[in-house]
Design an enzyme around this catalytic site. Structure first.
Site, PDB file in Angstrom:
ATOM      1  N   ASP A 190       0.821  -1.211   0.000  1.00  0.00           N
ATOM      2  CA  ASP A 190       0.000   0.000   0.000  1.00  0.00           C
ATOM      3  C   ASP A 190       0.855   1.262   0.000  1.00  0.00           C
ATOM      4  O   ASP A 190       0.640   2.184  -0.791  1.00  0.00           O
ATOM      5  CB  ASP A 190      -0.974  -0.004   1.176  1.00  0.00           C
ATOM      6  CG  ASP A 190      -0.311  -0.391   2.501  1.00  0.00           C
ATOM      7  OD1 ASP A 190       0.873  -0.796   2.507  1.00  0.00           O
ATOM      8  OD2 ASP A 190      -0.991  -0.304   3.548  1.00  0.00           O
ATOM      9  N   TYR A 191       1.835   1.288   0.863  1.00  0.00           N
ATOM     10  CA  TYR A 191       2.721   2.455   0.968  1.00  0.00           C
ATOM     11  C   TYR A 191       3.492   2.684  -0.326  1.00  0.00           C
ATOM     12  O   TYR A 191       3.542   3.804  -0.854  1.00  0.00           O
ATOM     13  CB  TYR A 191       3.681   2.232   2.142  1.00  0.00           C
ATOM     14  CG  TYR A 191       4.796   3.235   2.247  1.00  0.00           C
ATOM     15  CD1 TYR A 191       4.578   4.473   2.845  1.00  0.00           C
ATOM     16  CD2 TYR A 191       6.078   2.944   1.780  1.00  0.00           C
ATOM     17  CE1 TYR A 191       5.615   5.394   2.963  1.00  0.00           C
ATOM     18  CE2 TYR A 191       7.110   3.857   1.890  1.00  0.00           C
ATOM     19  CZ  TYR A 191       6.876   5.080   2.482  1.00  0.00           C
ATOM     20  OH  TYR A 191       7.896   5.992   2.592  1.00  0.00           O
ATOM     21  N   THR A 192       4.085   1.624  -0.867  1.00  0.00           N
ATOM     22  CA  THR A 192       4.919   1.769  -2.054  1.00  0.00           C
ATOM     23  C   THR A 192       4.097   2.149  -3.279  1.00  0.00           C
ATOM     24  O   THR A 192       4.523   2.972  -4.103  1.00  0.00           O
ATOM     25  CB  THR A 192       5.703   0.469  -2.316  1.00  0.00           C
ATOM     26  OG1 THR A 192       6.429   0.117  -1.136  1.00  0.00           O
ATOM     27  CG2 THR A 192       6.676   0.637  -3.462  1.00  0.00           C
TER      28      THR A 192
END
Length: 262
Positions: free
Chosen positions: A167-169
């Protein structure tokens, strides 16, 4: 109206800088770096009122703590207006650093079979929607000034996903694309748009859950044999905001001690 060339040559000590998520972690180091150089700094926060207030009190004449959820356009617009009223000049540098509800905890991350759209949406809204809101809210002031600087905080996980934070990347990858398209669109206005991509930093609130052995492993893979600190990362933002970077736009600078050589 000032020319773009004049606006791009504004020294750091004459700038009004907005740092989103500027009260804690990496954001506080970014805010302190600009304050150290004499800039007037808006310390944005969502839930860290005490930390933001304490940081602002260390520079009462040049720091302003403002609560605003970067996902809410009206709150961002109000924050930008408050900053201009306080400092008598528009925000001409934005550092999009805010990280909404995320911890670098590899054990607790969503895996391929448990990742949900809600996980992705949470990070996209904080990272991409938040950056879009700050850019659009500050554009009128930047255009009046004849130019400006936008610095987005990315990650080296694009190139080296040592831990697959899906999700972050993904959200940061989208922000990199937005960095480059905005650079193209806003260049005629004298506005530069760049990204700084760090690795795991030793140590911020977000990386506090990371085991020491992970830090040591990362350090062993860098030419410098150490993990980059938040203060070292923050200093790079000064370059992109300074007159020395007046001809640099659409770039992604990796600051991780040489772990990733792009």
């Amino acid at each position: 109206m000032s020319s773009p060339e004049a606006a791009q040559a504004i020294p750091l000590d004459r700038q009004v800088v907005l740092v989103t998520g500027g009260a804690r972690g990496l954001g506080s180091h970014l805010a302190r770096a600009f304050l150290r150089e004499g800039a007037r700094v808006v310390i944005n926060h969502r839930s860290s009122a005490e930390a933001a207030r304490e940081l602002a009190e260390t520079h009462p004449d040049t720091a302003l703590a403002v609560r605003a959820d970067v996902r809410d356009r009206d709150q961002v617009t109000a924050m930008v207006e408050e900053a201009e009223s306080r400092f008598g000049a528009p925000v001409t540098t934005v550092v999009n650093n805010a990280l909404v509800d995320f911890s670098f905890n590899g054990d607790a991350r969503p895996h391929a079979d448990t990742l949900t759209w809600q996980d992705l949406d949470r990070q996209f809204s904080g990272t991409v929607q938040g950056a879009l809101n700050t850019v659009q809210a500050t554009l009128p002031g930047m255009r009046r000034a004849g130019g400006g600087r936008i610095v987005n905080v990315g990650t080296n996980l694009f190139q080296h996903p040592v831990v697959p934070y899906h999700d972050y990347t993904a959200a940061k990858a989208a922000l990199l694309s937005l960095t480059r398209t905005l650079a193209h669109d806003l260049g005629p206005d004298g506005i530069t748009v760049n990204m700084i991509s760090g690795g795991l930093l030793r140590t911020t609130d977000a990386s506090s859950a990371t085991p020491e052995e992970v830090f040591d492993l990362i350090a062993s893979g860098t030419p410098l044999r150490r993990v980059t600190t938040p203060a070292e990362f923050a200093d790079t933002a000064l370059f992109f905001a300074s007159p020395w970077a007046r001809s640099v736009t659409g770039q992604n600078l990796v600051v991780d001690g040489g772990l990733v050589m792009d």
